[in-house]
Design a protein around this motif. Structure first.
Motif, short mmCIF file in Angstrom:
data_model
loop_
_atom_site.label_atom_id
_atom_site.label_comp_id
_atom_site.label_asym_id
_atom_site.label_seq_id
_atom_site.Cartn_x
_atom_site.Cartn_y
_atom_site.Cartn_z
N LEU A 439 1.37 -1.23 -0.19
CA LEU A 439 -0.15 -0.01 -0.31
C LEU A 439 1.23 1.19 -0.35
CD1 LEU A 439 -2.62 -1.02 2.37
CD2 LEU A 439 -3.05 -0.48 0.12
N SER A 440 2.21 1.26 0.46
CA SER A 440 3.20 2.80 0.27
C SER A 440 3.41 2.55 -0.70
CB SER A 440 4.45 2.18 1.55
OG SER A 440 5.06 2.97 1.64
N ILE A 441 3.96 1.78 -1.24
CA ILE A 441 4.50 1.94 -2.76
C ILE A 441 3.07 2.18 -3.95
CG2 ILE A 441 4.92 0.46 -4.76
CD1 ILE A 441 6.86 -1.27 -2.73
N ALA A 442 1.91 1.75 -3.34
CA ALA A 442 0.70 2.12 -4.39
C ALA A 442 0.16 3.72 -3.93
CB ALA A 442 -0.27 1.51 -4.04
N ARG A 443 0.46 4.17 -2.65
CA ARG A 443 0.24 5.78 -2.60
C ARG A 443 1.24 6.34 -3.26
NH1 ARG A 443 -2.18 8.29 3.34
NH2 ARG A 443 -3.99 8.17 2.39
N THR A 444 2.07 6.55 -3.33
CA THR A 444 2.99 6.77 -3.59
C THR A 444 2.99 6.63 -5.57
OG1 THR A 444 5.08 6.04 -2.33
CG2 THR A 444 6.08 6.93 -3.83
N ILE A 445 2.11 6.31 -5.90
CA ILE A 445 3.20 5.83 -7.40
C ILE A 445 1.29 7.03 -7.89
CG2 ILE A 445 2.24 4.98 -9.40
CD1 ILE A 445 3.29 2.36 -7.68
N ALA A 446 0.74 6.83 -6.89
CA ALA A 446 -1.08 7.43 -7.65
C ALA A 446 -0.29 8.76 -7.11
CB ALA A 446 -2.02 6.73 -6.40
N ARG A 447 -0.10 9.30 -5.85
CA ARG A 447 0.66 10.08 -5.54
C ARG A 447 1.55 11.57 -6.98
NH1 ARG A 447 0.53 10.99 0.96
NH2 ARG A 447 -1.11 10.83 0.94
N HIS A 448 2.47 10.22 -7.37
CA HIS A 448 3.18 10.77 -7.98
C HIS A 448 2.10 10.98 -10.15
CE1 HIS A 448 7.50 9.21 -6.73
NE2 HIS A 448 6.97 10.06 -6.33
N HIS A 449 1.16 10.66 -9.19
CA HIS A 449 0.13 11.10 -11.05
C HIS A 449 -0.66 12.05 -10.50
CE1 HIS A 449 1.47 7.15 -12.58
NE2 HIS A 449 1.03 7.12 -13.79
N GLY A 450 0.08 13.02 -9.44
CA GLY A 450 -1.24 13.94 -8.92
C GLY A 450 -2.01 13.04 -8.15
#
Length: 472
Positions: A439-450
């Motif tokens: 989940l940490s990696i998933a949220r990091t990727i989502a936030r990198h997409h704005g």
């Protein structure tokens, strides 16, 4: 119009320029109008006396019987001439006589062989307000030699307090030439010519304002697009460092910031990879040492702990490698991407359902976003028995929704589950999975997409929403 005013710098710039134009023109009119009126009155007064002197000299050369015809012929809509035998005397009586002659229509001239026509009506200036506003105490004053060019005496008075003039000059035979003049001078402040001039000036200023505003807003739009792309983790081409000092300094600052951020991320990723790599050697040594422990139960516990640490290390290395890989942002069919992922997991025997919806295109890093959706779907199947996946457009952007039928997550732990290596042991299923980085990696990727990942409990299950912003 209000929305355009608040959102457009060009509209505000042009609006303020036109407001400044209107204020400057208004102030200019107010300042110059009185001076212009005084100049026109002075010029009219000088011309009035010059014409009077010329007419007096002309009448002195003409036979007396022709004087009345000459005076009627040269009279105009705002000027009357007549000859009297006596001194003008009382100013108020002379003024009343002058107004009565000004309002009397001029007769048409009779030519030989032509029948006289009716008196011609001329558009006389209405003297009523002037006569009413005439100063009753105003009297004659004698014109000095420097102002009146003839040697015989002449007197002048004002017919009113605005523009009317009266003059009486003595002729060589003792009679007096009388002249009444009443014409509005200065004209209207606002004329068609003034309106056309102001309109042309406003158009020219608006065109100039558009070019100036575009020169300001174009670099700002370019900076906004670059900042948005950088916030989504995309590789951004350095902005051109050109233009005025303010714009160039802003572009230089952005380029420096981008370079520092990239260097920081690279250093952090390199550090994580180095730590993960260096931990392999002591872990391998510990595993070998644990094999020689005589107590079987203790040996198994040690090996399980070492395996867990090694698993965390491998996950850290995988995360670091993924961070180090720069994926190109491209336009994809987001609906097809999510649907194909759900079909792949369903073929592997997992209870995954994709809800058909509208086809949605989106610019993203497809592999990274696919990894986010896969993590949420696998978690839903593992902890909530099944996963229902759907896409929807919202006012703010695009939502990818994953729902399950599990026990949900306690409100107090809803943010903690995104912390690295955090695992929820007693809130969902007794079986644990992973090392707590998913989940940490998933949220990091989502936030990198704005965007972001939002978790919300349902009456029976959990809803995980990947919220992605609309791209300008």
């Amino acid at each position: 119009m209000m929305r355009l005013w608040t959102r457009s710098l060009a509209a505000q710039f042009i609006g303020f320029m036109l407001l400044a134009l209107a204020l400057s023109q208004g102030i200019g009119f107010l300042v110059s109008w009185d001076e212009r009126g005084q100049a026109l009155k002075a010029a009219a007064k000088s011309d009035f006396m010059s014409r009077a002197a010329s007419l007096a000299q002309l009448l002195e050369t003409m036979p007396p019987e022709l004087r009345d015809d000459i005076l009627r012929g040269i009279s105009t809509a705002y000027t009357r001439y007549w000859v009297s035998g006596d001194d003008p005397g009382d100013a108020a009586a002379w003024r009343q006589t002058a107004w009565s002659k000004l309002v009397t229509p001029l007769p048409s001239l009779a030519f030989p062989g032509k029948k006289p026509s009716a008196p011609r009506e001329e558009p006389l200036h209405d003297p009523g307000p002037m006569a009413a506003s005439a100063a009753p105490t105003a009297s004659w004053w004698d014109l000095p030699a420097g102002v009146w060019p003839l040697p015989r005496p002449a007197r002048m008075l004002y017919l009113d307090d605005a523009n009317g003039l009266g003059l009486s000059a003595q002729l060589d035979g003792g009679s007096w030439l009388n002249i009444a003049y009443a014409k509005q001078m200065g004209g209207a402040m606002w004329t068609s010519q003034t309106a056309v001039t102001l309109a042309i000036t406003a158009i020219v200023l608006s065109v100039i304002g558009v070019f100036v505003a575009r020169g300001i807003t174009k670099p700002m739009r370019r900076l906004a697009v670059a900042a948005e792309a950088l916030g989504r983790g995309e590789a951004v081409t350095p902005l051109p460092e050109a233009g005025p000092d303010d714009i160039r300094n802003t572009a230089e600052a952005f380029n420096r910031m981008q370079e520092r951020l990239q260097r920081f991320v690279e250093d952090r990723t390199r550090m994580l990879a180095a730590i993960g790599h260096d931990l392999r050697t002591p872990l391998t040594s510990l595993r070998l040492r644990a094999e020689f422990v005589a107590d079987a139960e203790e040996r198994e516990k040690m090996l399980a702990t070492i395996a867990e640490v090694q698993k965390m290390t491998e996950a850290t290395l995988a995360f670091a490698r993924a961070e180090a890989t720069v994926e190109t942002t491209r336009a994809v069919d987001l609906s097809a991407l999510v649907e194909s992922l759900c079909d792949d997991l369903a073929e592997l025997g997992q209870d995954v359902t994709f809800v058909e919806g509208p086809r949605i295109g989106y610019r993203c890093r497809a592999d990274a976003l696919r990894r986010v959706v896969r993590n949420l779907v696998e978690n839903a199947v593992r902890y909530g028995e099944r996963a229902r996946v759907s896409l929807a457009r919202t006012a703010e952007g695009i939502d990818i929704v994953v729902e399950d039928d599990g026990p949900g997550i306690p409100d107090a732990a809803r943010e903690q589950v995104f912390a690295p290596f955090y695992r929820l042991e007693d809130s969902r299923n007794a079986e644990t999975g992973g090392v707590g980085l998913g989940l940490s990696i998933a949220r990091t990727i989502a936030r990198h997409h704005g965007g972001d990942i939002i978790l919300r409990n349902l009456p029976h299950g959990l809803r995980a929403t990947i919220s992605l912003p609309l791209l300008g």
